[in-house]
Each structure stands twice: as structure tokens, then as C-alpha cells.
Design an enzyme around this catalytic site. Structure first.
Site, mmCIF file in Angstrom:
data_model
loop_
_atom_site.group_PDB
_atom_site.id
_atom_site.type_symbol
_atom_site.label_atom_id
_atom_site.label_comp_id
_atom_site.label_asym_id
_atom_site.label_seq_id
_atom_site.Cartn_x
_atom_site.Cartn_y
_atom_site.Cartn_z
ATOM 1 N N TRP A 2 1.010 -10.264 -3.432
ATOM 2 C CA TRP A 2 -0.388 -10.155 -4.144
ATOM 3 C C TRP A 2 -0.454 -10.150 -5.501
ATOM 4 C CZ3 TRP A 2 -2.414 -6.458 -7.379
ATOM 5 C CH2 TRP A 2 -3.691 -6.364 -7.400
ATOM 6 N N GLY A 9 -3.509 -11.166 1.537
ATOM 7 C CA GLY A 9 -3.150 -9.797 1.588
ATOM 8 C C GLY A 9 -4.123 -8.765 0.830
ATOM 9 N N ASP A 10 -5.290 -9.357 0.199
ATOM 10 C CA ASP A 10 -6.097 -8.542 -0.714
ATOM 11 C C ASP A 10 -6.783 -7.998 0.270
ATOM 12 O OD1 ASP A 10 -7.023 -7.927 -3.327
ATOM 13 O OD2 ASP A 10 -8.698 -8.268 -2.206
ATOM 14 N N LEU A 11 -7.109 -6.353 0.335
ATOM 15 C CA LEU A 11 -8.054 -5.692 1.129
ATOM 16 C C LEU A 11 -9.459 -6.163 0.827
ATOM 17 C CD1 LEU A 11 -8.509 -3.728 3.361
ATOM 18 C CD2 LEU A 11 -8.403 -1.903 1.574
#
Length: 293
Positions: A220, A239-241
């Protein structure tokens, strides 16, 4: 006579088999490609005359075709997002390739700007210091960190970081763990494993492989570094929310998409997935503001 007839039939049968084999081999040797394959991006001429289309192309255009449906070969290369002209090209591409995303782009008044010019080492050190902290608290610690160097940011060099003890770093609010991360990053530089020049020349894949060798730097962090420091145009931080939430809302999904689904859904954004991701953050910010009103 009977024997003569059987011999004649046998010859005819063999001839038919031979003809069938010849036709089969001819068909196998014909280059075929589904009509929706991304290889058409290199201007191959595809005929719709049959389910398995014949492709006519010049030998110098031949490229190895991957069988991976998630990561097909990229035929378009994009320039750094540092220039406004590149960003404008990216916006036109995204609006043309994804109508749903195009509505978000049209509704947002300000175009994305990627203008950070910090050296890679400084950017990576700052990324470590900012990890898992609120922006205000992180900036306070970062300012204290800069006060330890002659010249502020220009003095943040590998040799100088190594010379500062973990005890002194803890005095300004840097955790012991982050102090070890900073020293490991600086050590990779002084040992020659990394350098600013090497980083600027690495491919996206090489950056992930090499930078994640540094303690405290994960995929990330590398993705954020690639987008906002190196201005790489085609980074999708799966993977970044925030990006995942944005994709979920954009396409009306019931659940947050995983990495594989993210790759599939955002394939049409290539080679400007960094810009598409930027709009996912803006989409989530707008949703938060709407919830507050």
C-alpha cells in the site's frame, strides 16, 4: 470385383481423412483472437466473418499474448502525470472507456493535480512517519523530524538519518518501531541496495519488489508513493479501503471488491488507473459530505 470396390472405397476414405487433416492443420495455424481482446489496441485488423476471426498484422507488431484474463498485455504506454496535458489525455480516455466513471469526472469541477517534487528518499521517509497517524499529529512529528537536520527537507539524506539515534527520534515522538524503519531505509541507501536514481528508473513491478524489502514499507505504501511522489499513471491500489469503497459505490456492488475483482472492474481504466483511483477518493469524500448534510 468386391475386392476392387473395397479398395476403391478405402482409397476414397484415406483421401477424405487426408483432406480433413489438412483442413484441420490449416485452421490451427491461422492466428485467431476473440473480437473483444485487448490486443486490438495495437491496430490489428479483426474480421467478423467467423467466430474465430483471422487477424492480419505486420510482423513488427507481433506481441506475446498472455493467457491471464486479469492482467492482459498492456499495449498503451502513458507519460508521467506531472504534466497537465497528460492528465487531460487521461481524463478523455477514462470518459470514453467508462461511461459510469465519466459521469463522476464530469461532476467534479477540479481536475487532479500531481505536483510533488520531493526526492524519493525524503518521500519514503515521510511516508513512514505518517503511517497510522492522523494528519495533524503526523505533520507535527514530521516538522520536529525536519528540525533535526541542517537545511530542513534538503538535509534529510540517508547518512544524516542513520546518524540520529533511536533515542533522539523517540524524543520527538517517533516510535521505536518507526525509528528502526527509518534506519533500515537509510541503510538500504548507504549500502547501495537503493538510490533515488535507481528508483526513478524502476518499473512498477520492480518498485514493489524492491521497496517492500524495507522494513515498514508494504505494498500500500509503495502504491501511494508511486501515485503521489513518482506520478506513475497506471497504479491501482487494490488494498486501499477508500478506492475499494469508491469502486463499490460506482458500480453498485453489494460488497467491497477484493483484489481480483478490482483488477477486473478497473481494467477499462488502463493505462490511467491512478487517475481513476483519484476519483474514487473524491467519490467517497462527496458521499461523506452528503451524509453530514
Amino acid at each position: 470385383l468386391t475386392h476392387h470396390k473395397l479398395t476403391t472405397i478405402g482409397l476414397l476414405t484415406n483421401s477424405a481423412v487426408e483432406m480433413s487433416l489438412r483442413q484441420t492443420l490449416t485452421a490451427v495455424n491461422q492466428p485467431t483472437l476473440p473480437s473483444d481482446s485487448p490486443i486490438v489496441a495495437v491496430n490489428l485488423e479483426v474480421s467478423d466473418s467467423s467466430p474465430c476471426s483471422r487477424i492480419n498484422f505486420r510482423p513488427r507488431k507481433i506481441r506475446k499474448v498472455s493467457s491471464d484474463p486479469v492482467n492482459p498485455p498492456l499495449q498503451i504506454t502513458a507519460s508521467s502525470l506531472s504534466s497537465k496535458s497528460t492528465v487531460d489525455i487521461a481524463l478523455r480516455h477514462l470518459q470514453g472507456s467508462d461511461e459510469v466513471l465519466g459521469t463522476v469526472i464530469s461532476a467534479h469541477n477540479n481536475s487532479p493535480v500531481f505536483e510533488s517534487s520531493s526526492p524519493p528518499f525524503l518521500s519514503l521517509a515521510r511516508s513512514i512517519l505518517y503511517q497510522q497517524l492522523a494528519t495533524k499529529a503526523a505533520k507535527c512529528i514530521y516538522d520536529r523530524f525536519l528540525s533535526l537536520f541542517d537545511g530542513g527537507e534538503s538535509g534529510v539524506l540517508p547518512e544524516a538519518v542513520i546518524s540520529i539515534s533511536a533515542v533522539d527520534l523517540r524524543k520527538i515522538g517517533v516510535s521505536g518501531r518507526k525509528a528502526s524503519y527509518l534506519h533500515d531505509l537509510a541503510g538500504k541507501y548507504t549500502s547501495g541496495v537503493l538510490s533515488d536514481e535507481m528508483i526513478l528508473e524502476m518499473s512498477d513491478e520492480e518498485l514493489i519488489d524492491r521497496l517492500t524489502l524495507v522494513k515498514g514499507i508494504g505494498v500500500w505504501t509503495v502504491h501511494m508513493f508511486m501515485i503521489f511522489s513518482l506520478h506513475r499513471p497506471d497504479v491501482l491500489p487494490v488494498g486501499d479501503l477508500g478506492v475499494r469503497k469508491g469502486v463499490k459505490d460506482l458500480y453498485g456492488l453489494k460488497n467491497l471488491p477484493g483484489p481480483l475483482q478490482m483488477e477486473q472492474l478497473c481494467q477499462k481504466w488502463r493505462p490511467y488507473r491512478s487517475v481513476g483511483s483519484w476519483y474514487m477518493w473524491r467519490l467517497i469524500e462527496a458521499a461523506k459530505r452528503d451524509n453530514l448534510t
